[in-house]
Scaffold this active site. Structure first.
Site, PDB file in Angstrom:
ATOM      1  CG  PHE A 205      -1.873  -0.824   1.401  1.00 60.79           C
ATOM      2  CD1 PHE A 205      -1.448  -2.222   2.533  1.00 60.79           C
ATOM      3  CD2 PHE A 205      -2.872  -1.206   1.101  1.00 60.79           C
ATOM      4  CE1 PHE A 205      -2.224  -3.256   2.526  1.00 60.79           C
ATOM      5  CE2 PHE A 205      -3.809  -1.980   2.121  1.00 60.79           C
ATOM      6  CZ  PHE A 205      -3.324  -3.431   2.528  1.00 60.79           C
ATOM      7  CG  ASP A 206       0.501   5.341  -1.381  1.00 60.79           C
ATOM      8  OD1 ASP A 206      -0.241   6.917  -2.121  1.00 60.79           O
ATOM      9  OD2 ASP A 206       2.186   6.382  -0.878  1.00 60.79           O
ATOM     10  N   GLY A 207       1.022   5.305   1.361  1.00 61.76           N
ATOM     11  CA  GLY A 207       0.087   6.126   2.348  1.00 61.76           C
ATOM     12  C   GLY A 207      -0.607   6.327   2.459  1.00 61.76           C
TER      13      GLY A 207
END
Lengths: 363, 280
Positions: A205-207
């Site tokens: 996941f990107d944040g």
């Protein structure tokens, strides 16, 4: 992408029993003995992943026919080729990995319904139904639920199935789903897909604007990366708001705990990654503190401090990667990662303005 | 005994003897080809809201109103494709309620007032309504009364129960739902007559559907299988195909709760194995 079912990847014909070390009961099934098939879990207990036909399978040729020659020709073609299975699409290895996790969960908790449930959610008309069913059979996928909505919106059905995640090739439907509070992402097909694990599900996941809200993203967009780092350091004890995929990470965490409960922490069949432009030195703390306060664990946090994500993802080999910025999605896909765009937050408005500037540091 | 009266301005005489079955032709509407038309009988109780009449004594629209409009829409579109089309829906109203019978003239005038394409109006007693169905060669019977549909089914007339959801369905498209785990068990079912009725109606529906393209069809056919998995649904799709029916939409529930999905389908009525009873 030009994968056929004969190429190597984690696809088609792989015997799960060899890898999982456990039985895969559904492999013994004949239609006349339904009791030997594992029961499909109740929607409220399961983690339901809804996938569209075009991301599960490669339907590029058919999509072209639809776009160039219209729906009647498209349907006719599909029916004529009904016995020819589609080859795998970008979501295929992800779905296979979900099934591998299920097999292992069933080993450890024979009666539990806390499993992944994959539902085929397609806009296609039921004319294409038999070809899709034949293809599922051919690839020995364990998909028992589907909705072929014949052109109607899938959103209501996503809700009816308590979908925890919706993957589609159509950004319009993905946006609709996000607006209804359903975790969703537009999946893209890499030119060449890198090999991924058959036994361990890996989700990256990107944040910001994916797990977290886009509040910090806005700072970056308005004032640049350095200001973003400063701001985050100054606010490191203030929790970030949640983003559209937070609940999906939570659902994964729930299943991970089931493995930990049976002593499988070190080589858990589910592994999660945070791949962010935040920097470990400054802005990373705020992200980690937020996750901790939510009671969520992430197995690996990779703080790139603005460096490109492609090479890192290529090392990790996730089955799926979520990011809110097309720049990163494309970068990941170029290096063979199955990347999905989460059309959420400020990045979407900025993206509409024009081409990406290759001189600026990427986030 | 069937008497056929011409519809005049003078109201039909109140029926005194309820052992009589009578049919009134609606001369406002062109009668259909008896050999080819698909006769659908709907109870007037379902079509008109009883007790709700305007100052002219015209009944308000009931649950089945959008359904009748949908049947009409299909006919209109069929005739657009082919002005000589004979495979059309032939809708007849059937009144069994003795109270409504006394207001037979109101029913007739309400039918005309709303411009409903009803070719015949049948009046009979509760005991004799099956006779009325059979005499009128009814291929599908629709009612809001579970007892009526159950009885009709047992006598071999394909029946379906109408409920409130039908009221909120579109009137521009007739939406039929085949429910079924029953579809793949063609040998299950109460009587072979009932089975034959279901197959014959399905085949006609399929033929009508073929008159239109994939998109923008006034008739939409949905298949839902609740219990079994994809093989069950695949089998049902094949069975429908063997009857000449191509489904537009398909939903395979594999044990998931039916309620939430059913409420999204917006179907006018549901055909299971001809019993007309909706299992829950």
């Amino acid at each position: 992408m030009s994968l056929s079912s004969g190429q190597t990847l984690t696809v088609g014909g792989q015997d799960l029993t060899k890898d999982g070390g456990g039985r895969a009961p559904w492999e013994d099934v004949k239609p006349s003995t339904p009791t030997r098939k594992p029961k499909t879990p109740k929607p409220q207990d399961a983690i339901t992943i809804a996938v569209s036909a075009r991301v599960l399978f490669n339907m590029e040729k058919e999509q072209q026919i639809y776009e160039q020659r219209g729906v009647e020709e498209y349907v006719k073609y599909q029916v004529e080729h009904e016995t020819e299975p589609f080859s795998p699409g970008p979501a295929f290895s992800f779905v296979k990995a979900l099934e591998a996790v299920n097999a292992q969960l069933r080993e450890l908790y024979t009666d539990s319904e806390e499993l992944f449930d994959v539902v085929l959610m397609t806009n296609n008309h039921a004319y294409v139904g038999l070809r899709l069913i034949n293809t599922i059979n051919h690839h020995q996928l364990f998909i028992e639920r589907f909705c072929m909505t014949g052109g109607n919106s899938p959103i209501g059905y996503l809700k009816a199935y308590h979908a925890n995640l919706y993957l589609s090739a159509d950004p319009v439907k993905v946006r609709e789903a996000l607006e209804e509070g359903i975790a969703a992402a537009t999946m893209f097909t890499p030119e060449k897909m890198k090999e991924v694990s058959e036994t361990q599900l890996r989700v990256a996941f990107d944040g910001d604007a994916v797990l977290f809200s886009d509040e910090s993203e806005r700072i970056y967009k308005a004032h640049g990366l350095d200001k973003f780092f400063e701001h985050e350091k100054a606010h490191e004890n203030k929790l970030l708001d949640h983003g559209p995929l937070k609940c999906f990470l939570e659902a994964l965490g729930k299943l991970q705990k089931k493995f930990y409960g049976k002593g499988q922490r070190m080589d858990c069949p589910i592994r999660t990654y945070l791949v962010t432009a935040r920097s470990a030195a400054s802005s990373g703390t705020r992200a980690l503190k937020t996750l901790r306060s939510w009671g969520l664990e992430i197995d690996e946090a990779l703080f790139l401090a603005g460096a490109p994500k492609g090479p890192m993802l290529e090392k990790i080999r996730p089955h799926i990667f979520f990011d809110d910025q097309m720049f990163h999605v494309e970068g990941a896909a170029e290096m063979g990662t199955v990347a999905c765009h989460v059309p959420y937050g400020i990045a979407q408005k900025v993206a509409n303005k024009g081409t990406k500037d290759k001189e600026t540091t990427s986030k | 005994m069937v008497t056929v009266n011409r519809l005049e301005n003078s109201p039909v005489k109140n029926l005194q003897s309820f052992s009589m079955v009578s049919t009134v032709q609606n001369t406002d509407v062109k009668q259909k080809d008896a050999d080819r038309a698909v006769v659908v009988a709907v109870t007037s109780r379902a079509v008109f809201e009883s007790g709700a009449e305007d100052s002219d004594g015209v009944h308000g629209a009931g649950i089945a109103f959008p359904l009748l409009q949908a049947f009409q829409r299909v006919n209109e579109r069929l005739l657009e494709e082919n002005p000589a089309e004979s495979l059309l829906f032939d809708v007849v109203l059937i009144t069994t309620d003795s109270q409504q019978q006394q207001q037979s003239s109101r029913i007739i005038s309400s039918t005309r007032q709303h411009g409903l394409e009803v070719s015949r109006l049948c009046f009979s007693s509760e005991e004799d309504f099956i006779e009325s169905l059979l005499k009128n060669n009814v291929q599908l019977f629709l009612s809001t009364d579970r007892n009526e549909t159950s009885q009709a089914s047992q006598k071999g007339v394909l029946s379906a129960l109408l409920d409130e959801t039908a009221a909120s369905c579109p009137s521009e498209q007739l939406r039929v739902l085949f429910c079924g785990d029953a579809v793949i068990r063609p040998d299950a079912g109460p009587t072979s007559a009932s089975k034959r009725a279901a197959q014959s109606f399905s085949a006609q529906l399929g033929e009508m559907r073929r008159r239109f393209g994939v998109l923008d069809s006034p008739l939409s056919i949905t298949l839902m299988t609740s219990g079994g998995g994809r093989e069950s649904c695949g089998g049902a799709l094949r069975t429908l195909r063997s009857l000449g029916v191509s489904a537009d939409e398909a939903y395979c529930l594999a044990g998931a709760p039916r309620g939430p999905i059913l409420s999204l389908l917006r179907h006018h009525f549901l055909l299971s194995d001809g019993l007309g009873a909706v299992e829950d």
